[in-house]
Design an enzyme around this catalytic site. Structure first.
Site, PDB file in Angstrom:
ATOM      1  N   ASP A 296      16.714  52.291  50.430  1.00  0.00           N
ATOM      2  CA  ASP A 296      15.786  52.362  51.771  1.00  0.00           C
ATOM      3  C   ASP A 296      15.861  51.279  52.719  1.00  0.00           C
ATOM      4  O   ASP A 296      15.862  49.873  52.321  1.00  0.00           O
ATOM      5  CB  ASP A 296      13.772  52.482  51.456  1.00  0.00           C
ATOM      6  CG  ASP A 296      13.443  54.154  51.125  1.00  0.00           C
ATOM      7  OD1 ASP A 296      14.080  54.804  50.954  1.00  0.00           O
ATOM      8  OD2 ASP A 296      12.684  54.284  50.817  1.00  0.00           O
TER       9      ASP A 296
ATOM     10  N   ASP B 226      19.820  48.661  46.502  1.00  0.00           N
ATOM     11  CA  ASP B 226      18.913  49.247  47.407  1.00  0.00           C
ATOM     12  C   ASP B 226      18.520  50.645  47.739  1.00  0.00           C
ATOM     13  O   ASP B 226      20.168  50.283  48.863  1.00  0.00           O
ATOM     14  CB  ASP B 226      17.748  48.129  47.998  1.00  0.00           C
ATOM     15  CG  ASP B 226      16.730  49.033  48.097  1.00  0.00           C
ATOM     16  OD1 ASP B 226      16.163  49.638  47.711  1.00  0.00           O
ATOM     17  OD2 ASP B 226      15.880  48.689  49.558  1.00  0.00           O
TER      18      ASP B 226
END
Length: 412
Positions: free
Chosen positions: A189, A187
């Site tokens: 963020d 991922d």
């Protein structure tokens, strides 16, 4: 008839030639080497050698066995070391089932934490076969090789102890299964980078508080991600596309991100990012870090301004899992050889699909579902879960002319 064995344990200051001296002495006697283990801690050596008498039983104390004992004791005395000798018989050691790697991360790591973890392992009827330190900076990482435990039961017990002791504990199967991981999918963020890109954009649009509230609820799993994304993006309508360049400069990598990517690329891992954020930002990260695959949403821009809409299919929770599967196919890597890393509820499907799912400073819902959880602010600690030590990382960096960061400083 069972053959006799001799276990030799040398302890004392480490120096070049200790192992050579011992085996040169043993070479003069009719024995075969059965097992050897050696460890050095702060300049102090512990060397254990198990030998078996060849060609029948040894003679008494005045014969072969006595002469060998005397020779080994002379070597120990010359080296200023202590020696312990123990005889036995060759009984085939039964390999205990359920061999696991238990990785413990602490910052700092207190004795009580190891006592609690060792106690849980013992209570599970398991045995600690080996202990090794993988890192001492910026966190302390200890790896235990454990046998005779049920993985799921031990993982549950150690997760409870980890909460009590405020450390991170990961439990993985040993053997080839662990060594064949070849694709990392991460991922972006609050994982690869600090913070959320949409909040950086919202700050420029003057709607930070509203967007931040929606983002937090979505990451906790309280809101549908796709719907929440559309709601947040709509608040950005009218923002000039020039904002992307400003936000790219505001993006801060998580400490250890460059070290993690650089080290795994050296080992021929493929690296991918998958994000509920936006290609206008992630494309720059791909170029900067040399990432192999990426998937993210794209903000619609018309006449130099954001329309408040997303172009194409949204990369949401199931979309991230599909991206992991697509990357694995393109790389020719089985799903069970992948590692997924994330922090929020929309990473749940991806974490569940991967061979190893890691929750990085994650929300409770993801920590409970992941195979391992890391709650220190250094992304390169994930290397330890893959069995890569800090010493190996720094040695590889030194070969490339890179200077390791000072103690307590942010990682490269």
């Amino acid at each position: 008839m069972k053959q006799r064995t001799l276990l030799i344990t040398l302890t004392g200051p480490d120096r070049p030639g200790v192992t050579s001296r011992l085996f040169s002495t043993l070479a003069s006697f009719p024995v075969n080497v059965v097992d050897v283990e050696q460890v050095v801690i702060r300049g102090r050596l512990v060397l254990g050698v198990l030998v078996m008498y060849a060609g029948g039983p040894p003679t008494g104390t005045g014969g072969t066995i006595g002469a060998m004992w005397a020779a080994i004791e002379r070597v120990a005395e010359d080296l200023g070391m202590e020696v312990e000798l123990a005889t036995g018989t060759d009984t085939k050691e039964k390999r205990r089932r359920g061999r696991l790697h238990v990785t413990v991360l602490g910052n700092p790591l207190h004795p009580a934490a190891l006592a609690g973890i060792a106690g849980r392992i013992a209570a599970a009827g398991a045995n600690i076969d080996r202990i090794e330190r993988l890192a001492h900076l910026p966190v302390t990482c200890i790896e235990l090789e454990v046998s005779g435990a049920d993985p799921a039961a031990l993982r549950t017990a150690l997760a409870a102890e980890a909460v009590l002791q405020q450390v991170d504990v990961a439990v993985q199967r040993s053997g080839l299964h662990r060594r064949t991981k070849r694709l990392i999918v991460m991922d972006v963020d609050s994982t690869l980078i600090q913070g959320e890109v949409i909040e950086l954009l919202a700050n420029h649009a003057g709607c930070m508080d509203e967007v931040e509230k929606i983002t937090s609820a979505a990451m906790r799993g309280e809101l549908d991600f796709a719907a929440s994304l559309r709601e947040r993006v709509a608040l950005l309508e009218g923002l000039s596309a020039d904002v992307f360049e400003r936000v790219r400069k505001e993006v801060v990598l998580t400490p250890g991100a460059r070290t993690l990517v650089r080290t795994l690329k050296r080992l021929d891992y493929r690296f991918a990012i998958v994000s509920g954020g936006f290609t206008q930002i992630t494309d720059a990260l791909v170029e900067d870090l040399g990432i192999d695959y990426s998937a993210a949403n794209t903000l619609e821009v018309v006449d130099g301004k954001l329309t408040g809409r997303v172009v194409g299919e949204i990369v949401d929770r199931p979309g991230k899992a599909r991206a992991l599967e697509r990357f694995a196919r393109e790389a020719g890597i089985p799903i069970n050889q992948t590692v997924a890393i994330g922090d929020g509820a929309n990473d749940l499907d991806m974490i569940g699909a991967a061979g190893l799912g890691i929750a990085f400073n994650a929300k409770p819902v993801l920590r409970q579902a992941a195979d391992a959880a890391v709650n220190v602010p250094y992304l390169d600690t994930i290397l330890y879960l893959l069995g890569i030590s800090r010493e190996e990382v720094e040695a590889a960096d030194a070969e490339d002319g890179l200077t390791p960061p000072a103690a307590g400083s942010p990682h490269h």
